[in-house]
Design a protein around this motif. Sequence first.
Motif, short mmCIF file in Angstrom:
data_model
loop_
_atom_site.label_atom_id
_atom_site.label_comp_id
_atom_site.label_asym_id
_atom_site.label_seq_id
_atom_site.Cartn_x
_atom_site.Cartn_y
_atom_site.Cartn_z
N ILE A 1 4.74 75.29 -31.28
CA ILE A 1 4.46 73.86 -31.36
C ILE A 1 4.65 73.35 -32.78
O ILE A 1 5.18 72.25 -33.01
CB ILE A 1 3.03 73.58 -30.86
N SER A 2 4.28 74.16 -33.78
CA SER A 2 4.44 73.75 -35.18
C SER A 2 5.90 73.59 -35.54
O SER A 2 6.30 72.62 -36.21
CB SER A 2 3.77 74.78 -36.11
N ILE A 3 6.75 74.53 -35.10
CA ILE A 3 8.19 74.45 -35.40
C ILE A 3 8.79 73.21 -34.73
O ILE A 3 9.61 72.49 -35.32
CB ILE A 3 8.90 75.73 -34.94
N PHE A 4 8.38 72.94 -33.52
CA PHE A 4 8.91 71.78 -32.80
C PHE A 4 8.55 70.48 -33.52
O PHE A 4 9.39 69.58 -33.69
CB PHE A 4 8.35 71.76 -31.37
N ILE A 5 7.32 70.38 -34.00
CA ILE A 5 6.90 69.18 -34.71
C ILE A 5 7.69 69.03 -36.01
O ILE A 5 8.11 67.92 -36.39
CB ILE A 5 5.39 69.24 -34.99
N LEU A 6 7.97 70.15 -36.72
CA LEU A 6 8.73 70.09 -37.97
C LEU A 6 10.16 69.60 -37.72
O LEU A 6 10.71 68.78 -38.48
CB LEU A 6 8.73 71.48 -38.63
N LEU A 7 10.82 70.10 -36.67
CA LEU A 7 12.18 69.66 -36.34
C LEU A 7 12.21 68.16 -36.02
O LEU A 7 13.14 67.45 -36.41
CB LEU A 7 12.71 70.47 -35.16
N VAL A 8 11.19 67.70 -35.31
CA VAL A 8 11.16 66.27 -34.98
C VAL A 8 11.04 65.43 -36.24
O VAL A 8 11.70 64.40 -36.40
CB VAL A 8 9.99 65.98 -34.02
N LEU A 9 10.25 65.88 -37.19
CA LEU A 9 10.09 65.13 -38.44
C LEU A 9 11.39 65.11 -39.23
O LEU A 9 11.78 64.07 -39.81
CB LEU A 9 8.97 65.76 -39.27
N VAL A 10 12.12 66.25 -39.32
CA VAL A 10 13.40 66.30 -40.04
C VAL A 10 14.42 65.38 -39.39
O VAL A 10 15.15 64.64 -40.07
CB VAL A 10 13.91 67.76 -40.11
N LEU A 11 14.48 65.39 -38.08
CA LEU A 11 15.44 64.53 -37.38
C LEU A 11 15.12 63.06 -37.63
O LEU A 11 16.02 62.25 -37.86
CB LEU A 11 15.39 64.84 -35.89
N ALA A 12 13.84 62.72 -37.62
CA ALA A 12 13.47 61.32 -37.87
C ALA A 12 13.84 60.91 -39.28
O ALA A 12 14.29 59.77 -39.53
CB ALA A 12 11.96 61.15 -37.65
N LEU A 13 13.73 61.83 -40.27
CA LEU A 13 14.09 61.51 -41.65
C LEU A 13 15.59 61.27 -41.78
O LEU A 13 16.03 60.33 -42.46
CB LEU A 13 13.64 62.67 -42.55
N LEU A 14 16.41 62.10 -41.14
CA LEU A 14 17.86 61.91 -41.20
C LEU A 14 18.27 60.58 -40.59
O LEU A 14 19.12 59.87 -41.13
CB LEU A 14 18.56 63.07 -40.48
#
Length: 749
Positions: free
Chosen positions: A601-614
């Motif tokens: 769940i932590s990795i999934f949340i991190l990927l979502v944040l990176v995608l939102a930043l891009l």
Amino acid sequence: MRILSTWNSILLELYILWPCIMSMSFFNLPAQELKLENHVRVKRGWSWEPLHVTEEQEVKKPMYVGQLKTDSDGHDGAIRYVLFGDGAGTIFVMNEYSGKISVLKKLDREEKPFYTLRAQAINRFTGVPVEAESEFVIKVLDINDNEPKFNNEPYIADVSEMSSKGTYVTQVIATDKDDPTHGNNARLVYSILQGQPQFSIEIKSGIIRVDSQIDRETKAQYQVIVQVKDMIGDIGALSATTTVVINVLDVNDNAPKFQQKTYEMSIIESVTIGEIVGTILADDIDIGKNAEIIYSIEERGDYNMFNINTDSLTQEGIITLNKLVDFESRSRRYNIQVRAENKYNPELFDTATIRVYVVDVDEPPVFLEREYVMEILESSAVGSHVGSVTAKDPDDTDTIIRYSILKNKHYRLFDIHPSNGSIFTLKSLDREVDLWHNLTVTATEAKTPAYVSYVHVYIRVMDVNDNAPQFQSISDIYVCEKARLGQPVHTVTAIDKDEPNLSHPFSFTQPQDEYTNANFTITDNRDNTATILTAQDGYSSQDNLLFYLTVIISDNGTPSLSSTSTLTIKVCDCGIDNNTEFCGKGGFFFKFVNSGAIVGISIFILLVLVLALLVHVRCRKNQNRISEKGEDLKENIVTYDDEGGGEEDTEAFDITGLRQQTVMRERKPKRTIRTDIQSMYRLSLGLGPDVAIFKEFLSEKLEEANTDTSVLPLDYLHCYAFEGTGSPSGSLSSLSFTETNVSETDLYY
């Protein structure tokens, strides 16, 4: 008594048979036989056994009663017996050979107690009487077939209140048609079915007496039900009842009571001596003369300023003015103390204080009370009477007062009678919504509407038991997996919107069908709380994570109200300490989530944040590009707001951006145009129109605009966005004209 009854029967039979005995042949013997009477015993001619019939016996065929025969009968059939008298042939028949008497039908002793008959024995062959005619009696024996009846109904009696025990009230008498000389059929006994313990009755005489103290003010009339039974009340006795109405007479034992302890009255300074200041009333719960009252003013305070008289009809105390009053010169309030005493017993009295206010003329009405506090049940129907307010006009006692309620948030719930000041409800009330309702009532003189007085009315809504108890806010309930049987799990509390004195205490129960197969039980603590207990040893979150417990909460009101709620109990691994606090802080959540799931769940949340930043960075870049073009376009449009100067103006910027945009023009009225000029709009977009033709077109339009006086002149800057590229015609704006070329019409516009 039985011996006396037997002797009476023997004497009655002797009396009836005496004429027969006197007429027998014994007294008609020849003289020679009389001479031997001292030596020879002469037999009686007739002989019979006692004759009687029991009443109410069903007779389907002749029933034997008894037999009459003569000593002369040789049983050879030579004697014929004949029956005469009362009922012969219809009720009784006699066998002419044997003299046996039979009855033919059912008899009633109450209709006829005995029958008198005559018998005669005749020689069948000669027709000569063998014996003289004999008279005898057949008696009808009594049975208990008649119930007793009360005489002189209805029974109404009077008795004074406070009468001592044993005081005579009245007597009831009943009779029975059965034979009083035969057994107990007509022996009566009396008893009271209703009316105790105030009254009692003598069992034999039926005399009713006072058995305990009675008070007319508590109950003015009693209906005593008396029962009478025959056969001394034994089994099989018949009975009857009657109602005795006993009116309790008043005794002067109550003192008068004033309706208020303090009265407030007002008078105007212009009143004359003898005028009525006001009236007071004391109530005496006695009646008649015992309730007559005499009013007086005690010698204290301002007693000499007023007089008081008693109205013999209304029993009111009428207060009149004894001395003149002056609003400007003396006290504006007088205090007197009045006494109301019983006319025939001065020791029975009550006192009240009267405050008399002196007011100037032209004053508004005055309420009798400074404020009113009223109460009404919340279950009262719409239109129920709440209470009344009363106002008096100090200026004129005959002035008509009109009442109304000022508008506020509560005025729509109540209304007031404009004439008598009675307040009643317009809508249903709910104590749980509003406990108090505050009204402002006005009193206005009908003749002078400008004079208005106000009074506050506070209406309290009295509670009724109309809300079922409910659970108070419940936090999560947990049970440990290692819990033991009978271990407390949680304590719940119930609340009720109704007042505690109507609903408390509450009771907690389980439905019967769930109680037998329950995983948990609930115990009522008798203090509006209940404790949930385990009903088994141990629980497994793997097998069953959630349990449901249905609880019925009932209050103690009349009628009792109840509600049903379902509690959710969660199974939790409480750890080594077996403490449910761990469950409340997140243990229940992490029960389902292991360490691997947390990492995922932590990795999934991190990927979502990176995608939102891009995405955010990409959008900012595009926005900057658009803004730069927009700034150039906006600057050129704002700066150059005239028609321009042709090629000289267009050299300062790139007009390509304007060509890529489609300009939507408003629809213009149809005009006559030259057919040889085609699509001037398209030509203006850079298609290279013929310069001479285009110049001629513009000149024609300019002249048409300058000479048209029906409308305001339009600046062609507003009609054409630009002039196009490569135009050699120069500026067409009217601003470039010299003064010599401007006509009077141009100057006008």
